[in-house]
Design a protein around this motif. Structure first.
Motif, PDB file in Angstrom:
ATOM      1  N   GLN A  52       0.833  -1.207   0.000  1.00 47.88           N
ATOM      2  CA  GLN A  52       0.000   0.000   0.000  1.00 47.88           C
ATOM      3  C   GLN A  52       0.867   1.257   0.000  1.00 47.88           C
ATOM      4  OE1 GLN A  52      -2.419  -0.861   3.475  1.00 47.88           O
ATOM      5  NE2 GLN A  52      -4.216  -1.278   2.189  1.00 47.88           N
ATOM      6  N   ARG A  53       1.927   1.252   0.782  1.00 46.05           N
ATOM      7  CA  ARG A  53       2.832   2.401   0.820  1.00 46.05           C
ATOM      8  C   ARG A  53       3.469   2.623  -0.545  1.00 46.05           C
ATOM      9  NH1 ARG A  53       7.594   2.837   5.266  1.00 46.05           N
ATOM     10  NH2 ARG A  53       5.770   3.184   6.601  1.00 46.05           N
ATOM     11  N   LEU A  54       3.816   1.532  -1.216  1.00 47.13           N
ATOM     12  CA  LEU A  54       4.414   1.644  -2.546  1.00 47.13           C
ATOM     13  C   LEU A  54       3.438   2.271  -3.533  1.00 47.13           C
ATOM     14  CD1 LEU A  54       6.899   0.942  -4.323  1.00 47.13           C
ATOM     15  CD2 LEU A  54       5.782  -1.240  -4.830  1.00 47.13           C
ATOM     16  N   PHE A  55       2.190   1.813  -3.519  1.00 44.21           N
ATOM     17  CA  PHE A  55       1.180   2.396  -4.407  1.00 44.21           C
ATOM     18  C   PHE A  55       0.943   3.869  -4.092  1.00 44.21           C
ATOM     19  CE2 PHE A  55      -0.743  -1.998  -5.253  1.00 44.21           C
ATOM     20  CZ  PHE A  55      -0.265  -2.029  -6.547  1.00 44.21           C
ATOM     21  N   SER A  56       0.941   4.218  -2.813  1.00 51.14           N
ATOM     22  CA  SER A  56       0.632   5.591  -2.421  1.00 51.14           C
ATOM     23  C   SER A  56       1.714   6.576  -2.854  1.00 51.14           C
ATOM     24  CB  SER A  56       0.431   5.675  -0.902  1.00 51.14           C
ATOM     25  OG  SER A  56       1.652   5.468  -0.214  1.00 51.14           O
ATOM     26  N   LYS A  57       2.960   6.118  -2.988  1.00 49.15           N
ATOM     27  CA  LYS A  57       4.043   7.021  -3.383  1.00 49.15           C
ATOM     28  C   LYS A  57       4.302   6.999  -4.883  1.00 49.15           C
ATOM     29  CE  LYS A  57       8.270   5.752  -2.129  1.00 49.15           C
ATOM     30  NZ  LYS A  57       9.408   5.234  -1.312  1.00 49.15           N
ATOM     31  N   SER A  58       3.492   6.228  -5.627  1.00 45.86           N
ATOM     32  CA  SER A  58       3.639   6.174  -7.075  1.00 45.86           C
ATOM     33  C   SER A  58       2.299   6.491  -7.725  1.00 45.86           C
ATOM     34  CB  SER A  58       4.100   4.778  -7.515  1.00 45.86           C
ATOM     35  OG  SER A  58       3.043   3.843  -7.398  1.00 45.86           O
ATOM     36  N   HIS A  59       2.296   6.609  -9.054  1.00 43.71           N
ATOM     37  CA  HIS A  59       1.059   6.856  -9.783  1.00 43.71           C
ATOM     38  C   HIS A  59       0.433   5.562 -10.276  1.00 43.71           C
ATOM     39  CE1 HIS A  59       4.121   6.445 -12.928  1.00 43.71           C
ATOM     40  NE2 HIS A  59       3.142   6.088 -13.738  1.00 43.71           N
ATOM     41  N   PHE A  60       1.003   4.417  -9.884  1.00 38.52           N
ATOM     42  CA  PHE A  60       0.539   3.138 -10.384  1.00 38.52           C
ATOM     43  C   PHE A  60      -0.665   2.621  -9.612  1.00 38.52           C
ATOM     44  CE2 PHE A  60       4.655   3.192 -12.354  1.00 38.52           C
ATOM     45  CZ  PHE A  60       4.495   2.447 -13.509  1.00 38.52           C
ATOM     46  N   THR A  61      -1.509   1.877 -10.324  1.00 43.71           N
ATOM     47  CA  THR A  61      -2.623   1.147  -9.733  1.00 43.71           C
ATOM     48  C   THR A  61      -2.506  -0.317 -10.146  1.00 43.71           C
ATOM     49  OG1 THR A  61      -4.056   1.533 -11.644  1.00 43.71           O
ATOM     50  CG2 THR A  61      -4.127   3.178  -9.863  1.00 43.71           C
ATOM     51  N   VAL A  62      -3.319  -1.156  -9.536  1.00 42.31           N
ATOM     52  CA  VAL A  62      -3.280  -2.584  -9.846  1.00 42.31           C
ATOM     53  C   VAL A  62      -3.513  -2.833 -11.330  1.00 42.31           C
ATOM     54  CG1 VAL A  62      -4.453  -4.795  -9.475  1.00 42.31           C
ATOM     55  CG2 VAL A  62      -3.980  -3.282  -7.529  1.00 42.31           C
ATOM     56  N   SER A  63      -4.442  -2.081 -11.923  1.00 36.85           N
ATOM     57  CA  SER A  63      -4.800  -2.314 -13.323  1.00 36.85           C
ATOM     58  C   SER A  63      -3.666  -1.980 -14.293  1.00 36.85           C
ATOM     59  CB  SER A  63      -6.037  -1.483 -13.688  1.00 36.85           C
ATOM     60  OG  SER A  63      -5.758  -0.096 -13.567  1.00 36.85           O
ATOM     61  N   MET A  64      -2.660  -1.234 -13.848  1.00 39.72           N
ATOM     62  CA  MET A  64      -1.547  -0.844 -14.713  1.00 39.72           C
ATOM     63  C   MET A  64      -0.417  -1.870 -14.712  1.00 39.72           C
ATOM     64  SD  MET A  64      -1.471   3.167 -13.533  1.00 39.72           S
ATOM     65  CE  MET A  64      -0.082   3.638 -14.564  1.00 39.72           C
ATOM     66  N   LEU A  65      -0.547  -2.911 -13.899  1.00 40.09           N
ATOM     67  CA  LEU A  65       0.524  -3.883 -13.739  1.00 40.09           C
ATOM     68  C   LEU A  65       0.243  -5.153 -14.531  1.00 40.09           C
ATOM     69  CD1 LEU A  65       1.032  -3.584  -9.879  1.00 40.09           C
ATOM     70  CD2 LEU A  65       2.373  -2.465 -11.673  1.00 40.09           C
ATOM     71  N   ASP A  66       1.302  -5.756 -15.044  1.00 44.31           N
ATOM     72  CA  ASP A  66       1.181  -7.028 -15.749  1.00 44.31           C
ATOM     73  C   ASP A  66       1.278  -8.207 -14.804  1.00 44.31           C
ATOM     74  OD1 ASP A  66       1.336  -6.806 -18.978  1.00 44.31           O
ATOM     75  OD2 ASP A  66       2.284  -5.087 -18.015  1.00 44.31           O
ATOM     76  N   GLY A  67       1.597  -7.964 -13.563  1.00 48.06           N
ATOM     77  CA  GLY A  67       1.647  -9.053 -12.605  1.00 48.06           C
ATOM     78  C   GLY A  67       2.310  -8.651 -11.317  1.00 48.06           C
ATOM     79  N   ILE A  68       2.271  -9.557 -10.360  1.00 44.66           N
ATOM     80  CA  ILE A  68       2.968  -9.372  -9.088  1.00 44.66           C
ATOM     81  C   ILE A  68       3.753 -10.646  -8.804  1.00 44.66           C
ATOM     82  CG2 ILE A  68       0.812  -9.998  -7.912  1.00 44.66           C
ATOM     83  CD1 ILE A  68       1.920  -8.705  -5.383  1.00 44.66           C
ATOM     84  N   GLY A  69       5.006 -10.470  -8.426  1.00 46.52           N
ATOM     85  CA  GLY A  69       5.851 -11.593  -8.053  1.00 46.52           C
ATOM     86  C   GLY A  69       6.301 -11.444  -6.620  1.00 46.52           C
ATOM     87  N   VAL A  70       6.327 -12.540  -5.884  1.00 45.52           N
ATOM     88  CA  VAL A  70       6.664 -12.511  -4.467  1.00 45.52           C
ATOM     89  C   VAL A  70       7.714 -13.570  -4.164  1.00 45.52           C
ATOM     90  CG1 VAL A  70       5.784 -12.698  -2.109  1.00 45.52           C
ATOM     91  CG2 VAL A  70       4.316 -11.759  -3.905  1.00 45.52           C
ATOM     92  N   GLY A  71       8.820 -13.150  -3.581  1.00 49.81           N
ATOM     93  CA  GLY A  71       9.843 -14.080  -3.121  1.00 49.81           C
ATOM     94  C   GLY A  71       9.656 -14.354  -1.642  1.00 49.81           C
ATOM     95  N   VAL A  72       9.612 -15.630  -1.288  1.00 50.59           N
ATOM     96  CA  VAL A  72       9.359 -16.055   0.094  1.00 50.59           C
ATOM     97  C   VAL A  72      10.476 -17.002   0.528  1.00 50.59           C
ATOM     98  CG1 VAL A  72       7.703 -17.174   1.648  1.00 50.59           C
ATOM     99  CG2 VAL A  72       6.874 -15.923  -0.353  1.00 50.59           C
ATOM    100  N   PRO A  73      10.983 -16.870   1.730  1.00 53.24           N
ATOM    101  CA  PRO A  73      12.028 -17.793   2.171  1.00 53.24           C
ATOM    102  C   PRO A  73      11.495 -19.211   2.358  1.00 53.24           C
ATOM    103  CG  PRO A  73      11.357 -16.363   3.977  1.00 53.24           C
ATOM    104  CD  PRO A  73      10.690 -15.842   2.740  1.00 53.24           C
TER     105      PRO A  73
END
Length: 310
Positions: A52-73
């Protein structure tokens, strides 16, 4: 060609990093927050807050992204998006992908082990030939590696690359221990505390003492490097990679360790293996490899899905 964008998230036991990047791996926006590793829901809420903090400091929204990747230990179930097991978090069989999709309305969440995500970014940055064998080794709070062959990860039955679990030691079974208990950042710090008799000595202070020429620190670090060299030599002997890249906090913050490591490995190598030393190098992306890899993997998986769907 229109640029593609994604959200990359790197989840660790100490911090959570999130970035928005483009298909070339250029980071446009970044934020970090501390982890809450002792409670699974608090940890998930911290991941949410970071995004949420990342979205708030940028002009991007979910609809502008081609995907989300998450690295987990630790161990993950990539197909079902589940964090199966981690040493440093309380997410046993935690459905991280579904939870993120439900909260943000993401169409698809790609998850993978954090070291694999970092390896993917370093492999892309190295511009390797598809048929080459590439190994990424991380030395940080733990020790692990990831192997890419013919453009794909070698995963085994799901737990491949756990270099830190290799037994190391000198004479006698009583002296055998796991590599990450002998040469990781916390292991080096623990040994330094015993040698210096200072319970409050941090890893940062230890390395500063080493760089200042303290003899006691040289003995401690030489032991750790020797153990690590044995682990890396096993990679050379089993895989003979075209490139081995070293990353993780310990290596990234103290790059001179690579030359110490090469010198130690040189004592193991036979003549026919000597050229492997020239194929060892430091991470190009340093601390960003995990988040960059997660973001690039999301774009790659999205393109693959679109190709299949079409």
């Amino acid at each position: 060609m229109l640029l593609k964008y994604s959200l990359g998230v790197d989840i660790g036991g100490t911090k959570i990093a999130a970035v928005i990047l483009d298909q070339n791996g250029i980071i446009l926006h970044r934020t970090e927050m501390p982890s809450e590793p002792d409670d699974k829901e608090e940890m998930f809420n911290q991941v949410i807050c970071t995004i949420q903090r990342l979205f708030s400091k940028s002009h991007f929204t979910v609809s502008m992204l081609d995907g989300i990747g998450v690295g987990v230990p630790g161990k993950v179930d990539r197909k079902n998006g589940v964090a199966v097991f981690q040493n440093n978090l309380q997410w046993k069989n935690f459905p991280i992908a579904d939870r993120l999709q439900d909260y943000f309305g993401f169409d698809h969440v790609v998850i993978d082990n954090d070291v694999y995500m970092a390896a993917f970014a370093e492999w892309m940055a190295a511009n390797m030939n598809q048929e080459d064998t590439f190994v990424y080794v991380t030395v940080s709070t733990g020790i692990s590696c990831s192997i890419i062959q013919n453009g794909s990860f070698l995963r085994g039955a799901g737990f491949a690359g756990e270099l830190g679990l290799l037994p190391v030691g000198n004479s006698g079974m009583e002296n055998i221990q796991r590599l990450e208990n002998a040469a990781s950042g916390p292991a080096i710090q623990k040994t330094a505390v015993k040698r210096f008799g200072r319970a409050d000595m941090t890893a940062q202070e230890f390395f500063q003492e080493y760089e200042n020429g303290n003899v006691k620190t040289k003995t401690v670090l030489n032991d750790a490097v020797r153990y690590l060299a044995g682990g890396v030599y096993s990679i050379v002997s089993l895989l003979d990679p075209h490139k081995i890249v070293f990353g993780g906090g310990v290596m990234n913050h103290h790059p001179y360790l690579l030359e110490l490591l090469k010198a130690e490995i040189g004592d193991f190598l036979i003549d026919a293996q000597k050229d492997s030393l020239a194929r060892m190098q430091m991470s190009q992306l340093k601390g960003d490899s995990g988040v960059v890899g997660a973001g690039l993997k999301a774009i790659s998986e999205h393109a693959l899905r679109m190709g299949i769907d079409s």
